[in-house]
Design a protein around this motif. Structure first.
Motif, PDB file in Angstrom:
ATOM      1  N   TYR A  36       0.835  -0.892  -0.129  1.00 43.95           N
ATOM      2  CA  TYR A  36      -0.002   0.039  -0.029  1.00 43.95           C
ATOM      3  C   TYR A  36       1.053   1.083  -0.025  1.00 43.95           C
ATOM      4  CZ  TYR A  36      -4.346  -2.374   1.072  1.00 43.95           C
ATOM      5  OH  TYR A  36      -5.386  -3.431   0.927  1.00 43.95           O
ATOM      6  N   LEU A  47      -1.234  -0.665  -3.943  1.00 47.84           N
ATOM      7  CA  LEU A  47      -0.326  -0.521  -5.024  1.00 47.84           C
ATOM      8  C   LEU A  47      -0.354  -1.743  -5.892  1.00 47.84           C
ATOM      9  CD1 LEU A  47       1.998   1.345  -6.271  1.00 47.84           C
ATOM     10  CD2 LEU A  47       3.427   0.686  -4.673  1.00 47.84           C
ATOM     11  N   LEU A  48      -0.080  -2.851  -5.208  1.00 52.34           N
ATOM     12  CA  LEU A  48      -0.267  -3.922  -5.747  1.00 52.34           C
ATOM     13  C   LEU A  48      -0.326  -5.372  -5.035  1.00 52.34           C
ATOM     14  CD1 LEU A  48       2.721  -5.110  -5.127  1.00 52.34           C
ATOM     15  CD2 LEU A  48       3.563  -3.903  -7.454  1.00 52.34           C
ATOM     16  N   LYS A  49      -0.725  -6.347  -5.462  1.00 56.05           N
ATOM     17  CA  LYS A  49      -0.881  -7.523  -4.567  1.00 56.05           C
ATOM     18  C   LYS A  49      -0.462  -8.892  -4.998  1.00 56.05           C
ATOM     19  CE  LYS A  49      -5.824  -8.559  -6.496  1.00 56.05           C
ATOM     20  NZ  LYS A  49      -5.646  -7.019  -7.621  1.00 56.05           N
ATOM     21  N   GLU A  58       2.978  -6.591 -11.144  1.00 51.28           N
ATOM     22  CA  GLU A  58       3.202  -5.375 -11.325  1.00 51.28           C
ATOM     23  C   GLU A  58       1.902  -4.322 -11.283  1.00 51.28           C
ATOM     24  OE1 GLU A  58       5.902  -6.762 -15.320  1.00 51.28           O
ATOM     25  OE2 GLU A  58       3.950  -5.517 -15.494  1.00 51.28           O
ATOM     26  N   SER A  59       2.319  -2.974 -10.884  1.00 48.58           N
ATOM     27  CA  SER A  59       1.475  -2.078 -10.849  1.00 48.58           C
ATOM     28  C   SER A  59       1.361  -1.248 -11.999  1.00 48.58           C
ATOM     29  CB  SER A  59       1.673  -1.176  -9.538  1.00 48.58           C
ATOM     30  OG  SER A  59       2.796  -0.153 -10.086  1.00 48.58           O
ATOM     31  N   ASN A  61       1.758   2.006 -12.572  1.00 56.02           N
ATOM     32  CA  ASN A  61       2.750   3.117 -12.237  1.00 56.02           C
ATOM     33  C   ASN A  61       4.080   2.608 -12.474  1.00 56.02           C
ATOM     34  OD1 ASN A  61       2.591   2.340  -9.887  1.00 56.02           O
ATOM     35  ND2 ASN A  61       2.550   4.434  -8.882  1.00 56.02           N
ATOM     36  N   GLU A  64       7.213  -2.995  -9.337  1.00 58.38           N
ATOM     37  CA  GLU A  64       6.603  -4.325  -9.435  1.00 58.38           C
ATOM     38  C   GLU A  64       7.220  -4.872  -7.844  1.00 58.38           C
ATOM     39  OE1 GLU A  64       9.171  -5.761 -12.838  1.00 58.38           O
ATOM     40  OE2 GLU A  64      10.944  -6.027 -11.373  1.00 58.38           O
ATOM     41  N   LYS A  78      11.497  -0.366  -8.423  1.00 56.07           N
ATOM     42  CA  LYS A  78      11.195   0.368  -9.489  1.00 56.07           C
ATOM     43  C   LYS A  78      12.328   0.865 -10.224  1.00 56.07           C
ATOM     44  CE  LYS A  78       8.053   4.112 -11.180  1.00 56.07           C
ATOM     45  NZ  LYS A  78       7.249   5.215 -10.772  1.00 56.07           N
TER      46      LYS A  78
END
Lengths: 114, 113
Positions: A36, A47-49, A58-59, A61, A64, A78
């Motif tokens: 988060y 942000l990602l899960k 990956e997100s 923006n 990863e 990133k």
């Protein structure tokens, strides 16, 4: 019981440089993993899960994270950061099955400098 | 994009007073949560709520705390007699089902004086 460790409380980095925010967890059961982000004066944004499947997630923006079961890690990376990425980043786990409780780490402040 | 909303954004109250923090979860979500973050500390789970009852609560969630879904859209956290140590940011969250990602609101900063 589960716990999450984010060893770096603050990570300063120059704009366009790569960054890695570390997250390690401890759990006797399988877990789902989350990152988060909390921008200044705002709430928590997912942000990602990682729930299952490919260990690299990956997100949108450019962030990863890779789930490494043997090392019990879920580090966030990133390749090139922007000033706008300055925020607090929280790693969290949720034990699979009987609970919906998120267990958070202490957070890492990513401070991107020009 | 649907989002979780919380009111008020900041609440100041005197010790011993009752406060109610309000949340509107995402409309098709079934699970609702409250978390808190004391300044400088990690985000901590307080309680989860499903099908009009508490499904899980932490040791922090003692008899001073209660939650309610008074209607089809709101989800509230009540602190009956606030203490100085209740000062924190309180986050509401919701998820579609058990085990799915949780979406957080912007938080209510509670200051107890």
């Amino acid at each position: 019981a589960q716990s999450v460790t984010q060893l770096d409380s603050q990570v300063p980095v120059f704009e366009e440089a790569p960054v890695e925010l570390r997250c390690n967890y401890s759990s006797s059961v399988s877990v789902y993993l989350f990152w988060y982000v909390q921008y200044p004066n705002q709430g928590l944004q997912l942000l990602l899960k990682y729930l299952s499947g490919s260990t690299l997630v990956e997100s949108i923006n450019g962030f990863e994270a890779e789930f490494n079961k043997s090392q019990t890690s879920f580090h966030l990376r990133k390749p090139s950061v922007h000033i706008s990425d300055t925020a607090e980043y929280f790693c969290a786990v949720m034990p699979v099955g009987a609970t919906n409780k998120l267990i958070f780490g202490t957070g890492t402040l990513l401070a991107v400098q020009p | 994009e649907p989002e979780v909303t919380q009111t008020p954004s900041h609440q100041v109250t005197q010790m011993g007073q009752e406060v109610i923090l309000r949340c509107v979860p995402i409309s098709n979500h079934l699970y609702f949560y409250w978390y808190r973050q004391i300044l400088g500390q990690k985000v901590e789970f307080l309680v989860s709520f499903y099908n009009n009852e508490i499904s899980e609560k932490s040791e922090i969630f003692d008899d001073q705390f209660s939650v309610e879904r008074p209607d089809g859209s709101n989800f509230t956290l009540k602190i009956r007699s606030t203490k100085l140590e209740d000062s924190a940011m309180y986050f509401c969250a919701s998820s579609v089902f058990l085990g799915y990602e949780q979406y957080f609101g912007p938080g209510t900063r509670l200051t107890v004086t």
